[in-house]
Design a protein around this motif. Structure first.
Motif, PDB file in Angstrom:
ATOM      1  N   GLU A  48     -33.265 -18.806  35.986  1.00  0.00           N
ATOM      2  CA  GLU A  48     -32.662 -18.205  35.060  1.00  0.00           C
ATOM      3  C   GLU A  48     -32.355 -16.736  35.005  1.00  0.00           C
ATOM      4  O   GLU A  48     -32.731 -15.929  35.598  1.00  0.00           O
ATOM      5  CB  GLU A  48     -33.919 -18.255  33.812  1.00  0.00           C
ATOM      6  CG  GLU A  48     -34.237 -19.645  33.326  1.00  0.00           C
ATOM      7  CD  GLU A  48     -35.415 -19.708  32.188  1.00  0.00           C
ATOM      8  OE1 GLU A  48     -36.134 -18.552  32.048  1.00  0.00           O
ATOM      9  OE2 GLU A  48     -35.529 -20.797  31.982  1.00  0.00           O
ATOM     10  N   TYR A  49     -31.191 -16.443  34.121  1.00  0.00           N
ATOM     11  CA  TYR A  49     -30.679 -15.292  34.079  1.00  0.00           C
ATOM     12  C   TYR A  49     -30.341 -14.644  32.805  1.00  0.00           C
ATOM     13  O   TYR A  49     -29.990 -15.440  31.792  1.00  0.00           O
ATOM     14  CB  TYR A  49     -29.210 -15.255  34.777  1.00  0.00           C
ATOM     15  CG  TYR A  49     -29.186 -15.667  36.303  1.00  0.00           C
ATOM     16  CD1 TYR A  49     -29.226 -14.718  37.078  1.00  0.00           C
ATOM     17  CD2 TYR A  49     -28.957 -16.962  36.529  1.00  0.00           C
ATOM     18  CE1 TYR A  49     -29.407 -15.102  38.624  1.00  0.00           C
ATOM     19  CE2 TYR A  49     -29.025 -17.367  38.030  1.00  0.00           C
ATOM     20  CZ  TYR A  49     -29.217 -16.366  38.906  1.00  0.00           C
ATOM     21  OH  TYR A  49     -29.333 -16.823  40.148  1.00  0.00           O
ATOM     22  N   SER A  50     -30.441 -13.536  32.404  1.00  0.00           N
ATOM     23  CA  SER A  50     -30.780 -13.243  31.112  1.00  0.00           C
ATOM     24  C   SER A  50     -29.101 -12.467  30.714  1.00  0.00           C
ATOM     25  O   SER A  50     -28.704 -11.501  31.933  1.00  0.00           O
ATOM     26  CB  SER A  50     -31.662 -11.889  30.699  1.00  0.00           C
ATOM     27  OG  SER A  50     -33.004 -12.479  30.981  1.00  0.00           O
ATOM     28  N   GLY A  94     -28.572 -11.184  25.472  1.00  0.00           N
ATOM     29  CA  GLY A  94     -30.054 -11.581  25.409  1.00  0.00           C
ATOM     30  C   GLY A  94     -30.314 -13.212  25.573  1.00  0.00           C
ATOM     31  O   GLY A  94     -31.503 -13.549  25.608  1.00  0.00           O
ATOM     32  N   GLU A  95     -29.221 -14.078  25.524  1.00  0.00           N
ATOM     33  CA  GLU A  95     -29.198 -15.180  25.938  1.00  0.00           C
ATOM     34  C   GLU A  95     -29.799 -15.484  27.456  1.00  0.00           C
ATOM     35  O   GLU A  95     -29.387 -14.690  28.337  1.00  0.00           O
ATOM     36  CB  GLU A  95     -28.113 -15.936  25.744  1.00  0.00           C
ATOM     37  CG  GLU A  95     -27.826 -17.411  25.952  1.00  0.00           C
ATOM     38  CD  GLU A  95     -26.674 -18.151  25.792  1.00  0.00           C
ATOM     39  OE1 GLU A  95     -26.533 -19.404  25.902  1.00  0.00           O
ATOM     40  OE2 GLU A  95     -25.660 -17.444  25.437  1.00  0.00           O
ATOM     41  N   VAL A  96     -30.524 -16.605  27.607  1.00  0.00           N
ATOM     42  CA  VAL A  96     -31.106 -16.866  29.015  1.00  0.00           C
ATOM     43  C   VAL A  96     -30.432 -18.442  29.397  1.00  0.00           C
ATOM     44  O   VAL A  96     -30.425 -19.050  28.454  1.00  0.00           O
ATOM     45  CB  VAL A  96     -32.526 -17.030  29.079  1.00  0.00           C
ATOM     46  CG1 VAL A  96     -33.175 -17.490  30.374  1.00  0.00           C
ATOM     47  CG2 VAL A  96     -33.395 -15.422  28.659  1.00  0.00           C
ATOM     48  N   ILE A  97     -29.637 -18.264  30.422  1.00  0.00           N
ATOM     49  CA  ILE A  97     -28.994 -19.356  30.839  1.00  0.00           C
ATOM     50  C   ILE A  97     -29.355 -19.859  32.375  1.00  0.00           C
ATOM     51  O   ILE A  97     -29.755 -18.966  33.085  1.00  0.00           O
ATOM     52  CB  ILE A  97     -27.566 -19.217  30.645  1.00  0.00           C
ATOM     53  CG1 ILE A  97     -27.042 -18.063  31.580  1.00  0.00           C
ATOM     54  CG2 ILE A  97     -27.385 -19.030  29.319  1.00  0.00           C
ATOM     55  CD1 ILE A  97     -25.535 -18.043  31.652  1.00  0.00           C
ATOM     56  N   LYS A  98     -29.092 -20.958  32.712  1.00  0.00           N
ATOM     57  CA  LYS A  98     -29.050 -21.486  34.310  1.00  0.00           C
ATOM     58  C   LYS A  98     -27.644 -21.944  34.279  1.00  0.00           C
ATOM     59  O   LYS A  98     -27.005 -22.385  33.373  1.00  0.00           O
ATOM     60  CB  LYS A  98     -29.884 -22.715  34.256  1.00  0.00           C
ATOM     61  CG  LYS A  98     -31.535 -22.146  34.180  1.00  0.00           C
ATOM     62  CD  LYS A  98     -32.218 -23.375  34.675  1.00  0.00           C
ATOM     63  CE  LYS A  98     -33.696 -23.116  34.551  1.00  0.00           C
ATOM     64  NZ  LYS A  98     -34.691 -24.125  35.014  1.00  0.00           N
ATOM     65  N   TYR A 106     -32.915 -11.113  43.589  1.00  0.00           N
ATOM     66  CA  TYR A 106     -34.033 -11.240  42.849  1.00  0.00           C
ATOM     67  C   TYR A 106     -35.213 -10.924  43.581  1.00  0.00           C
ATOM     68  O   TYR A 106     -35.050 -10.622  44.796  1.00  0.00           O
ATOM     69  CB  TYR A 106     -34.318 -12.671  42.395  1.00  0.00           C
ATOM     70  CG  TYR A 106     -34.005 -13.851  43.610  1.00  0.00           C
ATOM     71  CD1 TYR A 106     -35.006 -14.137  44.362  1.00  0.00           C
ATOM     72  CD2 TYR A 106     -32.735 -14.236  43.724  1.00  0.00           C
ATOM     73  CE1 TYR A 106     -34.670 -14.854  45.536  1.00  0.00           C
ATOM     74  CE2 TYR A 106     -32.581 -15.264  44.663  1.00  0.00           C
ATOM     75  CZ  TYR A 106     -33.448 -15.446  45.689  1.00  0.00           C
ATOM     76  OH  TYR A 106     -33.550 -16.473  46.614  1.00  0.00           O
ATOM     77  N   GLU A 147     -37.792 -13.796  40.437  1.00  0.00           N
ATOM     78  CA  GLU A 147     -38.128 -12.829  39.056  1.00  0.00           C
ATOM     79  C   GLU A 147     -36.997 -11.833  39.118  1.00  0.00           C
ATOM     80  O   GLU A 147     -36.407 -11.406  40.165  1.00  0.00           O
ATOM     81  CB  GLU A 147     -39.433 -12.251  39.411  1.00  0.00           C
ATOM     82  CG  GLU A 147     -40.606 -13.326  39.386  1.00  0.00           C
ATOM     83  CD  GLU A 147     -41.676 -12.717  39.710  1.00  0.00           C
ATOM     84  OE1 GLU A 147     -42.001 -11.601  40.055  1.00  0.00           O
ATOM     85  OE2 GLU A 147     -42.719 -13.696  39.998  1.00  0.00           O
ATOM     86  N   ASP A 148     -36.790 -11.332  37.983  1.00  0.00           N
ATOM     87  CA  ASP A 148     -35.950 -10.233  37.828  1.00  0.00           C
ATOM     88  C   ASP A 148     -34.451 -10.519  38.243  1.00  0.00           C
ATOM     89  O   ASP A 148     -33.648  -9.515  38.906  1.00  0.00           O
ATOM     90  CB  ASP A 148     -36.346  -8.675  38.527  1.00  0.00           C
ATOM     91  CG  ASP A 148     -37.790  -8.567  37.716  1.00  0.00           C
ATOM     92  OD1 ASP A 148     -37.923  -8.656  36.737  1.00  0.00           O
ATOM     93  OD2 ASP A 148     -38.592  -7.980  38.604  1.00  0.00           O
ATOM     94  N   GLU A 161     -30.607 -11.137  38.902  1.00  0.00           N
ATOM     95  CA  GLU A 161     -29.322 -10.482  38.536  1.00  0.00           C
ATOM     96  C   GLU A 161     -28.205 -11.082  39.433  1.00  0.00           C
ATOM     97  O   GLU A 161     -28.305 -11.575  40.300  1.00  0.00           O
ATOM     98  CB  GLU A 161     -29.393  -8.982  38.889  1.00  0.00           C
ATOM     99  CG  GLU A 161     -30.499  -8.103  38.284  1.00  0.00           C
ATOM    100  CD  GLU A 161     -30.505  -6.809  38.792  1.00  0.00           C
ATOM    101  OE1 GLU A 161     -29.409  -6.114  39.448  1.00  0.00           O
ATOM    102  OE2 GLU A 161     -31.390  -6.007  38.713  1.00  0.00           O
TER     103      GLU A 161
END
Length: 144
Positions: free
Chosen positions: A82-84, A88-92, A128, A133-134, A136
């Protein structure tokens, strides 16, 4: 089960959830498989496609990313993190059931990694830590 690319399906850890390429026309999990697509086009197509894709990743010239020398067939769900977005939307970005080409590379001088993934139209490089995690997005672009 039979494969198009020559892999031994019975030794695959995903074989219990897959019907094999022969039975599904190269769509083992209900979505396209990049390896099967290449193999259907001819004997040398897989090698040609991978070389072209390696060149595309390396041409990005990301300073602290090691040279990309190998691509693996990856089920989307293994690498679809997942990417923010700024709003603020979180997508794949990828289909969990499609088979892509990708790899993970260590970021030079860092404990972070680069994840690379591509299909016939798009390529992505993300950075990441840990297990995605985290994350980008470094590059997401149409390439072919």
């Amino acid at each position: 089960m039979g494969s198009i690319c020559g892999i031994d399906c019975m030794n695959c850890e995903l074989s219990s959830g897959c019907k094999g390429c022969d039975a599904t026309g190269g769509r083992p999990f209900g979505a396209e498989c990049m390896v099967a697509l290449c193999c259907k086009k001819g004997e040398d197509e897989l090698c040609r496609f991978k070389k072209k894709l390696l060149a595309a990743f390396n041409a990005l010239d990301i300073p602290d990313m090691e040279e990309v020398t190998e691509l693996n067939a990856l089920k989307g769900s293994f690498a679809n993190i997942e990417y923010s977005l700024p709003n603020g939307e979180v997508i794949k970005f990828w289909d969990d059931n499609k088979i892509y080409f990708g790899n993970q590379l260590q970021k030079k001088g860092s404990d972070r990694c680069y994840g690379i993934m591509a299909d016939e139209k798009y390529l992505m490089v993300s950075e990441y830590s840990g297990y995605g995690e985290d994350a980008e997005i470094v590059v997401f672009k149409q390439w072919n």
